[in-house]
Write a protein that holds these residues in place. Structure first.
Motif, mmCIF file in Angstrom:
data_model
loop_
_atom_site.group_PDB
_atom_site.id
_atom_site.type_symbol
_atom_site.label_atom_id
_atom_site.label_comp_id
_atom_site.label_asym_id
_atom_site.label_seq_id
_atom_site.Cartn_x
_atom_site.Cartn_y
_atom_site.Cartn_z
ATOM 1 N N THR A 2 46.548 17.346 46.743
ATOM 2 C CA THR A 2 46.977 18.731 46.895
ATOM 3 C C THR A 2 47.825 19.180 45.706
ATOM 4 O OG1 THR A 2 46.977 18.462 49.299
ATOM 5 C CG2 THR A 2 48.163 20.361 48.408
ATOM 6 N N LEU A 3 48.743 18.329 45.270
ATOM 7 C CA LEU A 3 49.586 18.666 44.120
ATOM 8 C C LEU A 3 48.755 18.822 42.857
ATOM 9 C CD1 LEU A 3 52.643 16.310 44.775
ATOM 10 C CD2 LEU A 3 52.581 18.810 44.975
ATOM 11 N N LEU A 4 47.784 17.932 42.674
ATOM 12 C CA LEU A 4 46.911 18.020 41.501
ATOM 13 C C LEU A 4 46.098 19.308 41.539
ATOM 14 C CD1 LEU A 4 45.891 16.584 38.947
ATOM 15 C CD2 LEU A 4 44.179 15.444 40.359
ATOM 16 N N LEU A 5 45.615 19.676 42.722
ATOM 17 C CA LEU A 5 44.860 20.917 42.875
ATOM 18 C C LEU A 5 45.734 22.131 42.566
ATOM 19 C CD1 LEU A 5 42.215 22.294 43.746
ATOM 20 C CD2 LEU A 5 43.081 22.269 46.080
ATOM 21 N N LEU A 6 46.975 22.110 43.037
ATOM 22 C CA LEU A 6 47.887 23.226 42.788
ATOM 23 C C LEU A 6 48.220 23.360 41.301
ATOM 24 C CD1 LEU A 6 50.352 22.840 45.807
ATOM 25 C CD2 LEU A 6 48.615 24.619 45.480
ATOM 26 N N VAL A 7 48.470 22.249 40.644
ATOM 27 C CA VAL A 7 48.779 22.286 39.213
ATOM 28 C C VAL A 7 47.585 22.809 38.425
ATOM 29 C CG1 VAL A 7 49.265 20.851 37.189
ATOM 30 C CG2 VAL A 7 50.521 20.476 39.317
ATOM 31 N N THR A 8 46.395 22.298 38.745
ATOM 32 C CA THR A 8 45.190 22.751 38.054
ATOM 33 C C THR A 8 44.934 24.226 38.309
ATOM 34 O OG1 THR A 8 44.244 20.539 38.321
ATOM 35 C CG2 THR A 8 42.739 22.306 37.724
ATOM 36 N N GLY A 9 45.078 24.645 39.570
ATOM 37 C CA GLY A 9 44.898 26.060 39.892
ATOM 38 C C GLY A 9 45.906 26.944 39.190
ATOM 39 N N GLY A 10 47.146 26.457 39.075
ATOM 40 C CA GLY A 10 48.157 27.220 38.353
ATOM 41 C C GLY A 10 47.821 27.388 36.891
ATOM 42 N N LEU A 11 47.319 26.327 36.270
ATOM 43 C CA LEU A 11 46.932 26.419 34.858
ATOM 44 C C LEU A 11 45.761 27.382 34.668
ATOM 45 C CD1 LEU A 11 47.187 22.672 33.777
ATOM 46 C CD2 LEU A 11 48.687 24.538 33.084
ATOM 47 N N VAL A 12 44.778 27.306 35.558
ATOM 48 C CA VAL A 12 43.636 28.216 35.478
ATOM 49 C C VAL A 12 44.086 29.664 35.644
ATOM 50 C CG1 VAL A 12 41.483 28.912 36.602
ATOM 51 C CG2 VAL A 12 41.985 26.491 36.260
ATOM 52 N N SER A 13 44.950 29.899 36.627
ATOM 53 C CA SER A 13 45.444 31.249 36.872
ATOM 54 C C SER A 13 46.230 31.780 35.676
ATOM 55 C CB SER A 13 46.325 31.249 38.121
ATOM 56 O OG SER A 13 46.895 32.526 38.338
ATOM 57 N N ARG A 14 47.070 30.932 35.100
ATOM 58 C CA ARG A 14 47.873 31.354 33.952
ATOM 59 C C ARG A 14 46.998 31.669 32.750
ATOM 60 N NH1 ARG A 14 52.205 34.123 32.485
ATOM 61 N NH2 ARG A 14 53.020 33.434 30.487
ATOM 62 N N PHE A 15 46.015 30.826 32.499
ATOM 63 C CA PHE A 15 45.139 31.068 31.358
ATOM 64 C C PHE A 15 44.314 32.334 31.566
ATOM 65 C CE2 PHE A 15 41.143 30.529 29.032
ATOM 66 C CZ PHE A 15 41.632 30.319 27.751
ATOM 67 N N SER A 16 43.846 32.555 32.796
ATOM 68 C CA SER A 16 43.080 33.769 33.084
ATOM 69 C C SER A 16 43.934 35.010 32.854
ATOM 70 C CB SER A 16 42.575 33.735 34.531
ATOM 71 O OG SER A 16 41.740 32.625 34.749
ATOM 72 N N TYR A 17 45.209 34.927 33.243
ATOM 73 C CA TYR A 17 46.134 36.050 33.038
ATOM 74 C C TYR A 17 46.330 36.322 31.547
ATOM 75 C CZ TYR A 17 50.574 38.583 32.906
ATOM 76 O OH TYR A 17 51.561 39.502 32.642
ATOM 77 N N LEU A 18 46.534 35.253 30.770
ATOM 78 C CA LEU A 18 46.714 35.431 29.326
ATOM 79 C C LEU A 18 45.438 35.961 28.679
ATOM 80 C CD1 LEU A 18 48.697 32.164 28.480
ATOM 81 C CD2 LEU A 18 49.597 34.493 28.672
ATOM 82 N N LEU A 19 44.288 35.509 29.173
ATOM 83 C CA LEU A 19 43.015 35.978 28.635
ATOM 84 C C LEU A 19 42.818 37.453 28.932
ATOM 85 C CD1 LEU A 19 40.445 35.046 27.164
ATOM 86 C CD2 LEU A 19 39.425 34.621 29.393
ATOM 87 N N ASP A 20 43.212 37.889 30.128
ATOM 88 C CA ASP A 20 43.126 39.309 30.468
ATOM 89 C C ASP A 20 44.024 40.151 29.559
ATOM 90 O OD1 ASP A 20 41.319 38.829 32.454
ATOM 91 O OD2 ASP A 20 42.810 38.742 34.059
#
Length: 245
Positions: free
Chosen positions: A219-237
């Motif tokens: 669960t922690l690994l999933l949350l960290v990975t999801g956070g990185l994906v979300s952050r990168f998507s935000y920066l890309l936007d």
């Protein structure tokens, strides 16, 4: 299960934070991932720059060399590294035969072998986005900078490097996400001596049957990975957003 086993609550998450074994595995994963990403980005940037500067024929040959590992199973590649780097492998045999070594080097089943295998696996995924960004850079711009008095190094650092930064950021994101969840490469080239989070989760599920630890770490690994994906998507936007008129 991470919230319900053995009893409801956040006890598993608190236990993971204070468990010395889990902290050691997480720390091992983080430093190996950081080292791997750093080496991969450096090699990928140099390779992508070489691709941009190469002739059309040379570029085709280089691109084929970059893409070729993607068509080979990761399992085959890992066992190929063992055949090459094991104490009785090809590399040690050649070095011993030439008299350059007195004793075989230990190049696998340790952090060196894990980092080497991970870098080899991730290089194509890092080279391609960097090369795609570099290919869009106007080739005359560094020359214009030099005509205005900049040295070759200044033209690269102040013109070419900033323009290639989006591709470098994309490569850093991809390799960071991949490195955190590596399983096969550390398991085979680490030989159980260099354990990362994914392998540790597998051991908890299949051998020790500690589902509480396994599901909590998953669960922690999933949350960290999801956070990185979300952050990168935000920066890309933000990077692609058009200014309002």
């Amino acid at each position: 299960m991470s919230f319900l086993v053995p009893k409801p609550g956040f006890g598993n998450y608190l236990a993971v934070l204070v468990n010395p074994t889990v902290r050691s595995v997480v720390g091992n994963t983080l430093w190996i991932s950081c080292l791997t990403v750093g080496i991969t980005l450096l090699l990928a940037y140099v390779s992508a720059y070489g691709l941009v500067q190469a002739s059309p024929a040379g570029r085709k040959l280089m691109l084929t060399s970059v893409l070729l590992p993607l068509w080979i199973s990761v399992l085959v590649r890992n066992y190929a590294w063992i055949a090459l780097l094991a104490p009785g492998g090809i590399a040690n045999s050649i070095l011993l035969h030439l008299g350059w070594l007195e004793h075989p080097l230990s190049l696998v089943r340790n952090p060196f072998g894990v980092v080497l295998g991970m870098v080899h696996y991730m290089l194509p995924y890092a080279i391609l986005p960097i090369y795609a960004q570099m290919a869009q850079i106007e080739g005359a711009l560094p020359g214009v900078a030099r005509s205005l008095g900049a040295s070759r190094l200044q033209a690269f650092v102040r013109v070419f490097l900033p323009l290639s930064r989006p591709g470098l950021a994309a490569a850093a994101f991809i390799t960071s996400i991949m490195s955190l969840g590596f399983y096969l490469t550390p398991a085979i080239l680490g030989g159980g001596k260099t354990v990362m989070v994914a392998e540790f989760i597998s051991v908890q599920v299949t051998e020790t049957l500690r589902w509480d630890i396994a599901t909590t770490l998953s669960t922690l690994l999933l949350l960290v990975t999801g956070g990185l994906v979300s952050r990168f998507s935000y920066l890309l936007d933000l990077a692609t957003a058009k200014p309002k008129t």
